[in-house]
Enzyme design. Structure first.
Site, mmCIF file in Angstrom:
data_model
loop_
_atom_site.group_PDB
_atom_site.id
_atom_site.type_symbol
_atom_site.label_atom_id
_atom_site.label_comp_id
_atom_site.label_asym_id
_atom_site.label_seq_id
_atom_site.Cartn_x
_atom_site.Cartn_y
_atom_site.Cartn_z
ATOM 1 C CG HIS A 301 21.678 28.858 88.154
ATOM 2 N ND1 HIS A 301 21.929 29.387 88.646
ATOM 3 C CD2 HIS A 301 22.439 28.604 86.918
ATOM 4 C CE1 HIS A 301 21.936 30.528 88.018
ATOM 5 N NE2 HIS A 301 22.271 29.937 87.230
ATOM 6 C CG ASP A 359 25.970 25.791 82.526
ATOM 7 O OD1 ASP A 359 26.060 26.734 81.831
ATOM 8 O OD2 ASP A 359 26.031 26.924 83.518
#
Length: 424
Positions: A301, A359
């Protein structure tokens, strides 16, 4: 622009301190006093606003909404409570919660004329295209959107949180050729969304509590994430004085990108590319080869450098869902679990702190719930609407708000004269 062309100079910046996180250099008088601007592509080192809504410490894996840890909100509140918190700064009392739920439920229904908008789209249109266009069109149905009183801002915010799920569900029904299902005002937020997605005339859908809670947790964990691309888009458009529906439509458009809200779709596409468990080692070798152009989607991320706190919560939720549905033999989910196991034990990914992110698990949970891949980003938009409207209200309530106007480092041609065509 090369390093050789860079020059050094000294300038004293005032320092501003927040309640948490790093301090910032106040650059507002830089151009006026030096004739220069800062250069920060992607705004990775620029604080574009002051906000009291969300705090992130990427190094420590901390995410707070109005001071509350995301772990506590996900485990002890529902999405409606979290939306109230983002909007008003405090968790609701029982009385406030009941009033808010009742009002939000009454706002779910769309004006019947909005049905005509859907007929203008092709049946194979992406739900995000329909959502983006229809949300913007809501401004045509509410004459109070340009009012400047706080009560009108609050009403617009509640309308958006309530109506975006209805539009998204209608977009899905339209693309599969099924009749629209009107919202049920008696159902909680997430159960109503599942009801609108999966009910048919004569066959109403009743969500399993575990599955409804899983969707609700996804919505909570996606409700806000500080000054990300889509929230910045909402603030950028909002700084012009544009109506709230246009601002949220801009956020939806930004969210649609595969590097932002479309990332969980990309995770499922990656699983299709891998094909089977046996292909995972070869796939990961291609990932490690930077020249291959193959990326490991759903890992790492930009903000979180160690772990994404939201991913840990969804990891447990993911296993609850597949246990409830008995999906342990689903080939895609089996592949995902094996990829997760191998990647988190591989020194290459450990050294680079590439752990599964939100995700990775949200896409798997949505797939297990029966929600098609084309709707993943729309679900994200439903969740993020609470954050977007909270940032919009915070921004327009600030008396020092100015229209956003980033500057640039120009590297094009210097001034020149236009020659007659025969001399060019």
């Amino acid at each position: 622009m090369t390093k050789e062309k860079c020059e050094s100079f000294s300038f004293a910046f005032p320092v501003m301190h927040g309640t948490m996180g790093p301090s910032v250099l106040d650059q507002r008088r830089l151009a006026q006093e030096t004739g220069m601007f800062t250069f920060d592509p992607g705004f990775g080192s620029t604080a574009a606003c002051e906000s009291k809504i969300t705090f992130i410490d990427g190094e420590k894996g901390i995410l707070l909404h109005r001071g509350y840890p995301i772990e506590q909100l996900a485990l002890h509140t529902d999405y409606t409570e979290t939306a109230y918190l983002l909007l008003y700064g405090e968790l609701p009392t029982k009385e406030q919660y009941d009033v808010f739920c009742e009002d939000m439920a009454s706002q779910r229904l769309l004006n019947e004329q909005i049905r005509n908008f859907f007929n203008g789209f092709r049946r194979d249109a992406h739900p995000m295209a329909i959502l983006c266009g229809t949300v913007a069109a809501l401004s045509a149905f509410y004459s109070d959107v340009l009012q400047t009183k706080p009560c009108h801002h609050d009403l617009s915010a509640r309308r958006l949180i309530a109506k975006v799920p209805t539009i998204a569900a209608c977009a899905y029904k339209y693309t599969i050729g099924e009749p629209f299902i009107y919202p049920d005002e008696t159902l909680p937020f997430s159960e109503n969304l599942l009801y609108m997605l999966f009910s048919r005339p004569g066959r109403p859908y009743k969500a399993d509590p575990v599955l409804a809670r899983a969707l609700d947790r996804i919505l909570i964990l996606h409700a806000d994430h500080e000054q990300n691309a889509s929230t910045s888009a909402v603030r950028l458009v909002g700084s012009t004085g544009s109506n709230p529906f246009a601002c949220i439509s801009a956020g939806i458009a930004a969210l649609w990108g595969p590097s932002h809200g479309g990332a969980n779709e990309a995770v499922l596409a990656m699983f299709d590319q891998i094909g089977s468990r046996e292909n995972i080692p070869a796939f990961l070798e291609r990932v490690k080869n930077k020249e291959s152009g193959v990326r490991l989607m759903g890992f790492g991320h930009r903000v979180y450098r160690n772990f994404d706190p939201r991913a840990k919560l969804l990891q447990a939720t993911y296993h609850e869902v597949i246990d409830t549905l008995g999906l342990k033999r689903d080939p895609c989910l089996d592949l995902a679990m094996e990829l997760e196991r191998i990647a988190i034990e591989d020194d290459y990914f450990i050294q680079r702190k590439l752990y599964p992110n939100v995700d990775f698990y949200s896409g798997l949970i949505l797939k297990a719930l029966g929600i098609p891949t084309s709707m993943f980003t729309a679900i994200f938009a439903i969740a993020r609407t609470a954050g977007w409207v909270s940032h919009w209200i915070e921004m327009i309530s600030n008396p020092t708000m100015r229209i956003a106007r980033p500057r640039q480092l120009y590297t094009g041609k210097i001034q020149r004269d236009v020659l007659p065509m025969e001399e060019r």
